[in-house]
Design a protein around this motif. Structure first.
Motif, PDB file in Angstrom:
ATOM      1  N   GLU A  18       1.350  40.605  -3.003  1.00 25.41           N
ATOM      2  CA  GLU A  18       0.166  39.758  -2.819  1.00 25.41           C
ATOM      3  C   GLU A  18       0.431  38.648  -1.801  1.00 25.41           C
ATOM      4  O   GLU A  18      -0.331  37.692  -1.719  1.00 25.41           O
ATOM      5  N   GLY A  19       1.500  38.767  -1.016  1.00 28.41           N
ATOM      6  CA  GLY A  19       1.809  37.786   0.012  1.00 28.41           C
ATOM      7  C   GLY A  19       3.106  38.159   0.708  1.00 28.41           C
ATOM      8  O   GLY A  19       3.855  39.029   0.247  1.00 28.41           O
ATOM      9  N   GLN A  20       3.386  37.508   1.835  1.00 35.34           N
ATOM     10  CA  GLN A  20       4.552  37.873   2.631  1.00 35.34           C
ATOM     11  C   GLN A  20       5.857  37.755   1.843  1.00 35.34           C
ATOM     12  O   GLN A  20       6.765  38.572   2.008  1.00 35.34           O
ATOM     13  N   GLU A  21       5.968  36.741   0.965  1.00 35.26           N
ATOM     14  CA  GLU A  21       7.198  36.551   0.202  1.00 35.26           C
ATOM     15  C   GLU A  21       7.397  37.633  -0.856  1.00 35.26           C
ATOM     16  O   GLU A  21       8.503  37.819  -1.362  1.00 35.26           O
ATOM     17  N   ASP A  22       6.334  38.344  -1.185  1.00 30.61           N
ATOM     18  CA  ASP A  22       6.416  39.380  -2.222  1.00 30.61           C
ATOM     19  C   ASP A  22       6.884  40.729  -1.681  1.00 30.61           C
ATOM     20  O   ASP A  22       7.274  41.605  -2.458  1.00 30.61           O
ATOM     21  N   TYR A  48       3.011  46.294   5.418  1.00 25.27           N
ATOM     22  CA  TYR A  48       2.409  45.246   4.598  1.00 25.27           C
ATOM     23  C   TYR A  48       2.273  43.942   5.378  1.00 25.27           C
ATOM     24  O   TYR A  48       1.272  43.230   5.250  1.00 25.27           O
ATOM     25  N   ARG A  49       3.267  43.632   6.192  1.00 30.08           N
ATOM     26  CA  ARG A  49       3.235  42.369   6.930  1.00 30.08           C
ATOM     27  C   ARG A  49       2.067  42.340   7.916  1.00 30.08           C
ATOM     28  O   ARG A  49       1.491  41.282   8.183  1.00 30.08           O
ATOM     29  N   GLY A  52      -0.912  40.846   6.298  1.00 31.28           N
ATOM     30  CA  GLY A  52      -0.694  39.556   5.669  1.00 31.28           C
ATOM     31  C   GLY A  52       0.225  39.606   4.468  1.00 31.28           C
ATOM     32  O   GLY A  52       0.284  38.664   3.675  1.00 31.28           O
ATOM     33  N   GLY A  53       0.963  40.715   4.314  1.00 31.11           N
ATOM     34  CA  GLY A  53       1.843  40.873   3.166  1.00 31.11           C
ATOM     35  C   GLY A  53       1.109  41.247   1.896  1.00 31.11           C
ATOM     36  O   GLY A  53       1.697  41.247   0.811  1.00 31.11           O
ATOM     37  N   ILE A  54      -0.154  41.594   2.029  1.00 33.84           N
ATOM     38  CA  ILE A  54      -0.999  41.874   0.862  1.00 33.84           C
ATOM     39  C   ILE A  54      -1.360  43.353   0.837  1.00 33.84           C
ATOM     40  O   ILE A  54      -1.886  43.902   1.804  1.00 33.84           O
TER      41      ILE A  54
END
Length: 389
Positions: A18-22, A48-49, A52-54
């Motif tokens: 649900e985000g880049q860090e995930d 994914y990146r 937006g990593g989502i």
């Protein structure tokens, strides 16, 4: 199985970041136990990146959960819907624990995978089996699972509808570009042989494909996974009465060691072959997928569409079932096949392979990495998780 009284529905899915860090933690979950370094995972992470990593899958599952709840309410069926994932929050074990803590004792699972294979069927049964053991809920909380629904009318009908629209769309593109004499005779449709339908699904190792389905049945290419896709594609083409339009089953999203045989042909290789054979337009049908998640929007909408453009092929990608009203109603029908209240005795199937099984036989879609605790299987006492009393 005989109908039972359930007190909830468990919507089980793959999960996604649900985000880049995930992204990297998620990919570590997906590949756990395979020893893949983060450097290799980062190559996959680019998909994914770029978004937006989502992953789209989580929003799609929230929408599907809401649609199921609305359909259940419309029918007056009082069954809450819980949602848990294999690889990302909300995870299956935590969701089962919460379910038990608020009073649930018998759940019926619906997964977001329609076909028979290890990752699309048995692994979900293992997810529940291992989660029950991990949480100490074995014998306290019972989890069953609806049958695989590859040829259920609710799953197939949206593809029929959307393929019809897709064929009209790609032929419109060909007419607009003057293909096959459309400039001289704009009222004339392009020749059906100029358009090819590609039914797309996830490639899997050929060993997993050959292990799919029960051992006491014979299947085309010795694989229930392949046979089911071919049967559904045939049913769809027969329904839309496109006798002159040719079609193929193709694969996408291959991963893993290049030395390991996987199902082929790849969709991009097939596009090149079709262009060389003089095909002018293609319709991509993501037949193996329930929603427009990352492997659809990247592998088809990005990579396959780029390939089609490079080859000067007119191309249309049709939507997956998503929250189509017929698909949502079909999932609720599958639940009602298994419940005492609101029971539906009929078990519709649009191919000769179905209806599929409520309970899987030993060895069906077996994992080549070793057996694990498993729900919804017969005669697997040494592996299965016992039902609650």
């Amino acid at each position: 199985m005989e109908p039972k009284r359930y007190d909830g529905i468990f919507l089980a899915s793959f999960g996604g970041p649900e985000g880049q860090e995930d992204v990297i933690p998620f990919l570590r979950n997906v590949t756990r136990g395979r020893g893949i370094p983060d450097e290799r995972l980062e190559e996959v992470a680019t998909h994914y990146r770029a978004n937006g990593g989502i992953s789209p899958i989580n929003a799609q599952n929230r929408a599907l959960k809401a649609a199921l709840e609305a359909e259940l309410e419309r029918r007056g069926i009082d069954l809450p819907v819980l949602w848990g994932n294999r690889n990302w929050d909300p995870y299956v074990p935590e969701t089962l624990q919460r379910a038990y803590d608020i009073g649930h004792r018998r759940l019926l699972a619906v997964s977001t995978s329609a076909y028979a294979s290890y990752s699309s069927c048995r692994q979900y049964r293992e997810d529940f089996g291992m989660a029950l053991e991990q949480t100490g809920l074995t014998g306290k909380l019972e989890v069953d699972k609806v049958r695989q629904y590859f040829d259920h009318p609710g799953f197939v009908a949206p593809f029929v509808e959307r393929l019809t629209e897709g064929l009209a769309g790609v032929r419109g593109k060909l007419q607009a570009t003057g293909t096959e004499g459309a400039v001289d005779a704009p009222e004339q449709d392009p020749d059906a042989r100029d358009v090819h339908v590609l039914f797309c699904t996830h490639s899997i190792p050929t060993a997993d494909a050959e292990a799919s389905g029960p051992r006491n049945r014979e299947f085309v290419e010795s694989s229930a996974y392949v046979a089911q896709h071919l049967a559904v594609a045939t049913s769809i083409m027969d329904t839309i009465a496109e006798a002159d339009t040719e079609w193929s089953l193709v694969y996408q999203s291959r991963s893993g060691s290049p030395q390991t045989p996987w199902l082929e042909p790849d969709v991009n290789d097939k596009l090149a072959e079709l262009a060389a054979d003089g095909v002018k337009g293609v319709v991509l049908v993501p037949l193996g997928f329930v929603s427009d998640h990352m492997e659809v929007v990247w592998d088809l909408d990005t990579e396959a569409m780029e390939t089609a453009t490079e080859l000067s092929l007119a191309a249309v990608r049709v939507p997956t079932p998503g929250i189509h009203d017929k698909f949502v109603a079909g999932l609720v029908d599958l639940v009602c096949e298994r419940t005492v209240e609101n029971n539906i005795a009929d078990r519709p199937a649009l191919t000769g392979l179905g209806p599929w099984y409520d309970v899987c036989t030993p060895g069906c879609c077996a994992n080549r990495r070793g057996a694990k605790p498993t729900i919804a299987g017969s005669d697997e006492a040494d592996l299965s998780v016992g039902a609650a009393e």
